[in-house]
Every structure is written in C-alpha cells, then in structure tokens.
Design an enzyme around this catalytic site. Structure first.
Site, PDB file in Angstrom:
ATOM      1  N   ASP A  61       5.296  -3.499   3.499  1.00  0.00           N
ATOM      2  CA  ASP A  61       4.493  -2.286   3.491  1.00  0.00           C
ATOM      3  C   ASP A  61       4.636  -1.575   2.155  1.00  0.00           C
ATOM      4  O   ASP A  61       5.644  -1.726   1.449  1.00  0.00           O
ATOM      5  CB  ASP A  61       4.951  -1.333   4.604  1.00  0.00           C
ATOM      6  CG  ASP A  61       4.735  -1.918   5.990  1.00  0.00           C
ATOM      7  OD1 ASP A  61       3.821  -2.746   6.148  1.00  0.00           O
ATOM      8  OD2 ASP A  61       5.484  -1.538   6.906  1.00  0.00           O
ATOM      9  N   ARG A  62       3.660  -0.770   1.825  1.00  0.00           N
ATOM     10  CA  ARG A  62       3.642  -0.082   0.527  1.00  0.00           C
ATOM     11  C   ARG A  62       4.940   0.686   0.266  1.00  0.00           C
ATOM     12  O   ARG A  62       5.476   0.666  -0.837  1.00  0.00           O
ATOM     13  CB  ARG A  62       2.453   0.881   0.478  1.00  0.00           C
ATOM     14  CG  ARG A  62       2.338   1.681  -0.816  1.00  0.00           C
ATOM     15  CD  ARG A  62       1.090   2.546  -0.806  1.00  0.00           C
ATOM     16  NE  ARG A  62       0.990   3.364  -2.014  1.00  0.00           N
ATOM     17  CZ  ARG A  62       1.503   4.573  -2.131  1.00  0.00           C
ATOM     18  NH1 ARG A  62       2.162   5.123  -1.112  1.00  0.00           N
ATOM     19  NH2 ARG A  62       1.378   5.264  -3.252  1.00  0.00           N
TER      20      ARG A  62
END
Length: 268
Positions: A61-62
């Site tokens: 995830d970012r």
C-alpha cells in the site's frame, strides 16, 4: 493542507541480472493505477533504466514501507509468479497497533472481500469480513506493549488486499495511523480531498499507518534468499515517545527457538 511526501528515497537492497529488492518508503505508490496516479516505485526504476521491463511481483500500500521484489525479465517474473502461487515467498511485517495486546500468539482466519454496498460503507476499496470472501490467514506475535499500544510481528499466510490492517481492526487493535480501518474511516475520504490536517493528527497520531514490510524470503536457483529492513525512523520515533515501549526488545517466547526469532534479531 499538508500532503506528506516520501521521507527518504527508495533503496535497492540487492540486484542481480534477473531481479532486484527495493526498500520502499511510505507515501510512494508501488504501481500507478487509473484511480491512483503519481510517483511510484515502478516509475522510479524505469527512470533509472528505461531499457529494463521491470515487473512488480507483489505490491505494498502507498503508506506501507518496506521490501518489494521486482523482476527484470519475463522469465524471472514467471518464476516468481509460480512461487507466489505455491506460497513460497514469505513475508514478515512489523506493526504498531492501538491497544495492549497481551498474548504471545494469535491466528486470525477470516474470509475477506469488498464491503461494497454494506451499510455505512462509503469507500469502494474498503475490505471487511464477508461470508463468501476469500479465506485469509494472519499470524500475530506480540513483541511487547505499553502506554496503550503494542508492537507486533505479523506473518500473512495469504495475500488478500489490506489483509493485515483488516484483521487487526477486526480484533480491535487497528494499526496506528490507519485512515481506513482505524477509529474514523471517513478520514480516508477527507485525506484524499484535503490532505493531512490537524484534526487527523490529534486522532491518528501518525500521518501514515504504522506498518512496515521488514522481512522477505524466496528461493532462487536452489538457494533460500532472505532480506531484512529495520523499522524506519518515523516509526522508531513514535515508539520512543510511548511509555514502556521506548526500550522494548524485539522478543516473544514462542519465537525464542523459532527461525523467526533469528529474523527479529536481525531487525533489532
């Protein structure tokens, strides 16, 4: 409005002619999508060497920091793909959660899927426990607790989207800083519109969720490869501010005679 930027550049941990291992900073996409555009690990690698057809074998995830394996040719990508299918690529994460988790071991088995039109859900990508979802398994080894928080060693045995974050939220120990599965999911939409705000800082404490992909292993030409990434400075700083966690040793009695115990020593 303050939109957090990656606090440090990506780091290549190891590279050979077929693959490389990247240590990704938070606030950097693994791979851009139609809905999420912006700087990414893939773009960063392509700028380094446009001639190589880099392919991410998995994603983070970012806001999640840590280790990624990237293939440099189609043969390597296919090889890693087969290992993914057989679950031969192992991962270990360090997480800081809300609440003092007073246990040595937990195993969460729960089917996960998109919540979609579930009551109260406004966020398309939000995952949750659904009856006909994909069976997902997460092992949790608490390493210590104090001041209302816990430091956890987490092993996802399956690879469902947001799996660790959803499972920890399910047992009421969400990851600190989690805008989507933490105390107020509306922060996720607000952050997308306004960026990081003072209100979020008061509630979430950290501008990103406290999840770090610290360990990665796989087999390459008959040899087991292992890679480590210590806890980043922002999460170390947070631990240092928490009473009884600042001098915590990475330890768990169950892991004392387990190979994962040796891994934790590498991360200390």
């Amino acid at each position: 409005m303050i939109s957090p930027e990656p606090p440090y550049l990506p780091r290549i941990v190891e590279e050979c002619q077929d693959y490389l291992i990247v240590d990704k900073p938070p606030f950097l996409l693994s791979h851009p999508t139609r809905k999420k555009k912006g700087p990414s690990i893939l773009e960063w690698l392509q700028n380094l060497n446009p001639a190589i057809p880099f392919k991410l074998i998995h994603r983070l995830d970012r806001e999640t920091s840590g280790l990624l394996v990237v293939a440099k040719n189609s043969a390597a990508a296919a090889y890693f793909g087969r290992q993914m299918e057989k679950r031969l690529i192992q991962k270990g994460y360090l997480a800081i959660s809300w609440g003092e988790l007073k246990a040595d071991y937990l195993k969460i088995e729960a089917p996960l899927g998109y919540l979609g039109g579930a009551k109260g859900n406004e966020i398309v990508i939000r995952q949750g426990i659904v009856p006909h979802g994909t069976q997902s398994v997460t092992e949790i080894y608490p390493l210590g607790h104090g001041g209302g928080y816990s430091l956890l060693w987490v092993r996802p045995l399956t690879g469902k989207l947001h799996q660790i974050r959803v499972h920890l939220s399910t047992i009421r120990h969400p990851v600190v800083g989690d805008k989507l599965y933490g105390p107020n999911p509306s922060f996720f939409l607000e952050f997308a519109k306004r960026g990081w705000t003072e209100e979020m800082e008061k509630v979430l404490l950290l501008p990103r969720h406290a999840l770090h992909a610290a360990y990665l292993s796989f087999f390459w030409k008959g040899e087991k490869k292992q890679f480590y990434s210590p806890l980043p400075e922002d999460l170390k700083k947070f631990l240092g501010l928490v009473q009884n966690l600042s001098k915590l040793q990475l330890n768990n009695p169950i892991l004392a005679n387990d190979p994962w115990g040796k891994i934790l020593k590498e991360l200390a």
